[in-house]
Design a protein around this motif. Structure first.
Motif, PDB file in Angstrom:
ATOM      1  N   VAL A  25       0.418  15.216 -11.400  1.00  0.00           N
ATOM      2  CA  VAL A  25      -0.349  15.125 -12.647  1.00  0.00           C
ATOM      3  C   VAL A  25      -0.542  16.543 -13.138  1.00  0.00           C
ATOM      4  O   VAL A  25      -0.923  17.417 -12.365  1.00  0.00           O
ATOM      5  CB  VAL A  25      -1.731  14.475 -12.386  1.00  0.00           C
ATOM      6  CG1 VAL A  25      -2.622  14.618 -13.604  1.00  0.00           C
ATOM      7  CG2 VAL A  25      -1.563  13.014 -11.999  1.00  0.00           C
ATOM      8  N   LYS A  57      -7.586  10.560   1.933  1.00  0.00           N
ATOM      9  CA  LYS A  57      -6.794  10.254   3.129  1.00  0.00           C
ATOM     10  C   LYS A  57      -5.327  10.036   2.820  1.00  0.00           C
ATOM     11  O   LYS A  57      -4.457  10.639   3.439  1.00  0.00           O
ATOM     12  CB  LYS A  57      -7.390   8.993   3.799  1.00  0.00           C
ATOM     13  CG  LYS A  57      -6.630   8.533   5.031  1.00  0.00           C
ATOM     14  CD  LYS A  57      -6.716   9.559   6.145  1.00  0.00           C
ATOM     15  CE  LYS A  57      -5.833   9.123   7.327  1.00  0.00           C
ATOM     16  NZ  LYS A  57      -5.465  10.275   8.150  1.00  0.00           N
ATOM     17  N   TYR A  58      -5.037   9.177   1.855  1.00  0.00           N
ATOM     18  CA  TYR A  58      -3.643   8.754   1.673  1.00  0.00           C
ATOM     19  C   TYR A  58      -2.927   9.453   0.543  1.00  0.00           C
ATOM     20  O   TYR A  58      -1.721   9.618   0.594  1.00  0.00           O
ATOM     21  CB  TYR A  58      -3.563   7.231   1.498  1.00  0.00           C
ATOM     22  CG  TYR A  58      -3.849   6.535   2.794  1.00  0.00           C
ATOM     23  CD1 TYR A  58      -4.915   5.664   2.924  1.00  0.00           C
ATOM     24  CD2 TYR A  58      -3.059   6.792   3.914  1.00  0.00           C
ATOM     25  CE1 TYR A  58      -5.184   5.055   4.120  1.00  0.00           C
ATOM     26  CE2 TYR A  58      -3.321   6.196   5.122  1.00  0.00           C
ATOM     27  CZ  TYR A  58      -4.397   5.330   5.222  1.00  0.00           C
ATOM     28  OH  TYR A  58      -4.666   4.736   6.415  1.00  0.00           O
ATOM     29  N   VAL A  59      -3.640   9.865  -0.487  1.00  0.00           N
ATOM     30  CA  VAL A  59      -2.948  10.526  -1.596  1.00  0.00           C
ATOM     31  C   VAL A  59      -2.923  12.043  -1.357  1.00  0.00           C
ATOM     32  O   VAL A  59      -1.901  12.688  -1.506  1.00  0.00           O
ATOM     33  CB  VAL A  59      -3.622  10.191  -2.941  1.00  0.00           C
ATOM     34  CG1 VAL A  59      -2.915  10.888  -4.093  1.00  0.00           C
ATOM     35  CG2 VAL A  59      -3.630   8.683  -3.160  1.00  0.00           C
ATOM     36  N   LEU A  78       0.822  -1.208   0.000  1.00  0.00           N
ATOM     37  CA  LEU A  78       0.000   0.000   0.000  1.00  0.00           C
ATOM     38  C   LEU A  78       0.861   1.265   0.000  1.00  0.00           C
ATOM     39  O   LEU A  78       0.496   2.276  -0.591  1.00  0.00           O
ATOM     40  CB  LEU A  78      -0.963  -0.022   1.181  1.00  0.00           C
ATOM     41  CG  LEU A  78      -2.121  -1.011   0.943  1.00  0.00           C
ATOM     42  CD1 LEU A  78      -2.918  -1.251   2.205  1.00  0.00           C
ATOM     43  CD2 LEU A  78      -3.029  -0.523  -0.161  1.00  0.00           C
ATOM     44  N   ARG A 133      -4.591  15.998 -10.005  1.00  0.00           N
ATOM     45  CA  ARG A 133      -4.213  14.654  -9.581  1.00  0.00           C
ATOM     46  C   ARG A 133      -5.415  13.929  -8.978  1.00  0.00           C
ATOM     47  O   ARG A 133      -5.698  12.787  -9.317  1.00  0.00           O
ATOM     48  CB  ARG A 133      -3.086  14.739  -8.558  1.00  0.00           C
ATOM     49  CG  ARG A 133      -2.603  13.397  -8.061  1.00  0.00           C
ATOM     50  CD  ARG A 133      -1.421  13.539  -7.131  1.00  0.00           C
ATOM     51  NE  ARG A 133      -1.795  14.156  -5.857  1.00  0.00           N
ATOM     52  CZ  ARG A 133      -0.910  14.511  -4.919  1.00  0.00           C
ATOM     53  NH1 ARG A 133       0.378  14.341  -5.130  1.00  0.00           N
ATOM     54  NH2 ARG A 133      -1.320  15.035  -3.779  1.00  0.00           N
ATOM     55  N   PHE A 161     -10.214   6.913   0.117  1.00  0.00           N
ATOM     56  CA  PHE A 161      -8.806   6.488   0.067  1.00  0.00           C
ATOM     57  C   PHE A 161      -7.933   7.601  -0.507  1.00  0.00           C
ATOM     58  O   PHE A 161      -6.864   7.920   0.032  1.00  0.00           O
ATOM     59  CB  PHE A 161      -8.687   5.220  -0.782  1.00  0.00           C
ATOM     60  CG  PHE A 161      -7.271   4.755  -0.934  1.00  0.00           C
ATOM     61  CD1 PHE A 161      -6.520   5.095  -2.061  1.00  0.00           C
ATOM     62  CD2 PHE A 161      -6.657   4.003   0.064  1.00  0.00           C
ATOM     63  CE1 PHE A 161      -5.195   4.674  -2.192  1.00  0.00           C
ATOM     64  CE2 PHE A 161      -5.335   3.585  -0.062  1.00  0.00           C
ATOM     65  CZ  PHE A 161      -4.606   3.916  -1.195  1.00  0.00           C
ATOM     66  N   GLU A 214      -3.640  13.311   1.588  1.00  0.00           N
ATOM     67  CA  GLU A 214      -3.143  13.442   2.971  1.00  0.00           C
ATOM     68  C   GLU A 214      -3.953  14.427   3.813  1.00  0.00           C
ATOM     69  O   GLU A 214      -3.408  15.281   4.523  1.00  0.00           O
ATOM     70  CB  GLU A 214      -1.651  13.827   2.961  1.00  0.00           C
ATOM     71  CG  GLU A 214      -0.788  12.728   2.344  1.00  0.00           C
ATOM     72  CD  GLU A 214       0.686  13.061   2.305  1.00  0.00           C
ATOM     73  OE1 GLU A 214       1.047  14.205   1.966  1.00  0.00           O
ATOM     74  OE2 GLU A 214       1.487  12.162   2.616  1.00  0.00           O
ATOM     75  N   GLN A 236       0.813   9.463  -5.766  1.00  0.00           N
ATOM     76  CA  GLN A 236       1.163  10.828  -5.390  1.00  0.00           C
ATOM     77  C   GLN A 236       2.046  11.522  -6.411  1.00  0.00           C
ATOM     78  O   GLN A 236       2.393  12.689  -6.255  1.00  0.00           O
ATOM     79  CB  GLN A 236       1.846  10.860  -4.013  1.00  0.00           C
ATOM     80  CG  GLN A 236       0.850  10.744  -2.871  1.00  0.00           C
ATOM     81  CD  GLN A 236       1.501  10.820  -1.508  1.00  0.00           C
ATOM     82  OE1 GLN A 236       2.676  10.488  -1.349  1.00  0.00           O
ATOM     83  NE2 GLN A 236       0.729  11.240  -0.521  1.00  0.00           N
ATOM     84  N   HIS A 286      -7.346  10.556 -10.709  1.00  0.00           N
ATOM     85  CA  HIS A 286      -7.430   9.248 -10.008  1.00  0.00           C
ATOM     86  C   HIS A 286      -8.868   8.902  -9.658  1.00  0.00           C
ATOM     87  O   HIS A 286      -9.244   7.746  -9.672  1.00  0.00           O
ATOM     88  CB  HIS A 286      -6.599   9.281  -8.717  1.00  0.00           C
ATOM     89  CG  HIS A 286      -5.128   9.378  -8.981  1.00  0.00           C
ATOM     90  ND1 HIS A 286      -4.523   8.766 -10.053  1.00  0.00           N
ATOM     91  CD2 HIS A 286      -4.152  10.040  -8.315  1.00  0.00           C
ATOM     92  CE1 HIS A 286      -3.232   9.046 -10.046  1.00  0.00           C
ATOM     93  NE2 HIS A 286      -2.981   9.802  -9.005  1.00  0.00           N
ATOM     94  N   TYR A 296      -9.112  13.425   8.957  1.00  0.00           N
ATOM     95  CA  TYR A 296     -10.508  12.973   8.881  1.00  0.00           C
ATOM     96  C   TYR A 296     -11.496  14.125   9.077  1.00  0.00           C
ATOM     97  O   TYR A 296     -12.572  14.140   8.489  1.00  0.00           O
ATOM     98  CB  TYR A 296     -10.774  11.851   9.891  1.00  0.00           C
ATOM     99  CG  TYR A 296     -10.310  10.501   9.389  1.00  0.00           C
ATOM    100  CD1 TYR A 296      -9.218   9.854   9.962  1.00  0.00           C
ATOM    101  CD2 TYR A 296     -10.965   9.887   8.323  1.00  0.00           C
ATOM    102  CE1 TYR A 296      -8.792   8.618   9.482  1.00  0.00           C
ATOM    103  CE2 TYR A 296     -10.545   8.658   7.845  1.00  0.00           C
ATOM    104  CZ  TYR A 296      -9.453   8.021   8.427  1.00  0.00           C
ATOM    105  OH  TYR A 296      -9.042   6.811   7.950  1.00  0.00           O
ATOM    106  N   CYS A 319      -8.540  -0.017   1.742  1.00  0.00           N
ATOM    107  CA  CYS A 319      -7.188  -0.580   1.923  1.00  0.00           C
ATOM    108  C   CYS A 319      -7.224  -2.095   1.821  1.00  0.00           C
ATOM    109  O   CYS A 319      -6.363  -2.708   1.160  1.00  0.00           O
ATOM    110  CB  CYS A 319      -6.621  -0.172   3.284  1.00  0.00           C
ATOM    111  SG  CYS A 319      -6.277   1.585   3.399  1.00  0.00           S
TER     112      CYS A 319
END
Lengths: 207, 182, 180
Positions: B22, C138-140, B11, C33, C135, C142, B19, C37, C145, C167
């Motif tokens: 783009v 949160k993760y790309v 992950l 970005r 997802f 950042e 990341q 996605h 919450y 995940c």
């Protein structure tokens, strides 16, 4: 003149007084080559002198610029429109509005003889404006309705006292019928008969 | 660091890949600003519709006074917009333009009433599942106009009479707007 | 010195429409970005981002915190992506990988990296829209919450659940592809 009317008049006069004195339309400074600008200026001055509306000429120029057409072709189009509006103006006479002249010019462009437009104008009686009937006449002739059939259809609609909504419906029906394969003349003749005749516009021989 | 359980390495690599920057091409900003400027111009002309609709159905001298206010405001607006000086201050009527074009990315309306879109005055249509529409104030009278699809294709209005002066080889339509105040 | 978001917003609201261009430049790449996605193809992503910028301009007077214009714009973009995604499902279009990114990846990295990127895109497309959105935020992107809740209008615990499920699903889909 009462006080309210005087106030209104004063307001209108004030507005007119502050309106710019006649000067070259700033839109004539658009991105056209210099010779084309000079030619179009001359056409507009000539049109103004003849009492022909100049706004349609300016918009014809704008249309050409927006469509990316070269200067000489724009000049030719403005010259053609000037000529057609002059023809329409002569046929319709001094009582015609600027919009009627412009609409009649489009009918002339489509091939309708100006004299026929003049006859429709004379026969229109109390009808407020012939702008829409002339616009629709130009449209149906451009779709293939023979000039005579088109003129007869519009003349009968105007003579029957048809409202603008009726004439709009007539145009949509005729164009729809032609798209479905109907002979253009038959479509125009048939659909013109569908518009109801108003009792107060009946011809004397029908009373 | 992600707080999931096993497979962290997988992950983490996913996130690292996603990341990456783009970038859209350099024309993106220009295209956005074209839309924004059109909205700006449309917003300025929309003020005229609000004025016109307020003056209807008022009796007597109040209507005359309101009409003169419209004339003053209209003339004032014409002065501030020298690129669209109209003769006579004709009353404005809201007109809806509709084009069904499911594959289009943008549709604008240009014509005699907005100087054919010159000086960023084109009317940008809104897309509703392939049906593009825009409502705008148009002066009473006769006008030529066309739809401009994807910024380059000229399309006549299939529901309107044709404009017969096709001197430029591209189709356009005719619009007759009635003066509803008469 | 660069103008702040608040300064630019104020100038635009006072009629200086060209000042909006600076805001577009500032946030274009950052949000491109996310849109790519989320929607899975550049064309839809460009349209969604253009739409978001246009809507933000139209509603600019309603931006209550001009200094946080970026966050406000992102909220609009997230909504646009949701609408665009729903439209795509109705039209029956599939989630396709980002061709331009793949081309760049293939130029810069070995072939296996390109294949890995394709697998990621495919796996991302397998998530449902809510999970993919959570997802990515949160993760790309950042985000915390609380920020995510403000942007999406979804409660924190529901967002945590969506992230966890995303995940798990990604791990399952991609575990057999990647080996340490």
């Amino acid at each position: 003149m009462n006080r309210s009317a005087r106030a209104v008049s004063a307001l209108i006069l004030a507005a007119v007084a502050f309106a710019p004195a006649h000067a070259q339309d700033p839109r004539l400074g658009n991105p056209l080559d210099a010779p084309s600008r000079v030619a179009i200026n001359a056409l507009i001055d000539s049109a103004r002198a003849q009492g022909i509306p100049t706004e349609p000429l300016i918009q014809k120029m704008n249309q050409g610029v927006a469509m990316g057409v070269d200067g000489p072709r724009i000049v030719a189009a403005v010259r053609t429109l000037t000529r057609e509006m002059a023809t329409a103006h002569r046929a319709l006479g001094t009582v015609a509005t600027a919009d009627e002249i412009q609409a009649a010019a489009s009918a002339v462009h489509a091939g309708v003889p100006a004299v026929e437009l003049g006859k429709i104008k004379k026969q229109s009686g109390l009808r407020r404006s012939l702008t829409l009937p002339f616009t629709v006449l130009a449209d149906i002739v451009s779709r293939g309705v023979p000039v005579e059939a088109g003129v007869n259809a519009i003349r009968s609609l105007v003579g029957a006292g048809a409202k603008d909504t009726d004439i709009n419906t007539f145009q949509r029906n005729v164009s729809g019928d032609i798209e479905k394969g109907a002979p253009p003349a038959a479509a125009a003749e048939t659909r013109a008969k569908a518009v109801p005749t108003k009792p107060d516009s009946a011809k004397p021989e029908q009373l | 660091m992600p707080e999931w359980g096993g497979g962290r390495t997988t992950l983490e690599m996913i996130v690292q890949e996603l990341q990456r920057p783009v970038a859209f091409d350099e024309t993106f900003e220009r295209r956005v600003m074209v839309r924004v400027r059109r909205l700006h111009a449309e917003r300025r002309s929309r003020g005229w519709v609000a004025i016109a609709s307020r003056i209807t159905h008022r009796p007597g001298w109040a209507a005359a006074l309101a009409a003169s206010v419209v004339a003053v405001v209209t003339l004032g607006l014409m002065r501030s917009r020298p690129d669209s000086a109209r003769q006579g201050g004709a009353p404005l009527e809201p007109v809806q333009f509709v084009l069904v074009a499911p594959e289009a990315h943008s549709v604008a309306v240009v014509g005699d009433f907005n100087d054919w879109g010159l000086n960023d005055s084109a009317l940008v249509a809104t897309n509703h599942e392939g049906v593009w529409s825009v409502t705008a104030p148009v002066p009473a009278g006769v006008h030529r106009y066309a739809f401009l699809v994807n910024g380059k294709q000229w399309v006549a209005d299939p529901s309107a009479p044709r404009a017969t002066d096709d001197d430029f080889g591209m189709p356009s339509s005719a619009l007759v707007v009635e003066d509803s105040t008469r | 010195m660069e103008s702040s978001d608040a300064e630019l917003v104020t100038r635009v609201l006072h009629g200086e429409v060209n000042a909006y261009g600076a805001l577009v430049s500032r946030y274009r790449d950052r949000y491109a970005r996310y849109a790519v996605h989320m929607l899975g193809n550049r064309e839809d992503a460009e349209e969604a981002l253009q739409d978001a910028f246009t809507r933000a301009y139209r509603s600019l007077a309603r931006c209550e915190e001009p200094e946080r214009f970026g966050a406000w714009l992102f909220r609009i973009l997230v909504n646009r992506c949701r609408t665009s995604g729903a439209r795509r499902v109705r039209r029956g279009r599939t989630f396709v990988h980002d061709e331009a990114a793949l081309m760049r990846a293939s130029q810069e990295h070995p072939a296996e990296q390109t294949m890995w990127r394709e697998e990621i895109d495919r796996a991302l497309g397998e998530l449902n829209a809510d999970q993919r959105e959570a997802f990515l935020l949160k993760y790309v992107e950042e985000l915390g919450y609380d920020e995510m809740s403000e942007i999406t209008g979804v409660g924190v615990s529901a967002l945590k659940m969506r992230v966890m499920r995303a995940c798990d699903r990604l791990r399952t889909l991609l575990r057999e592809v990647h080996s340490a």
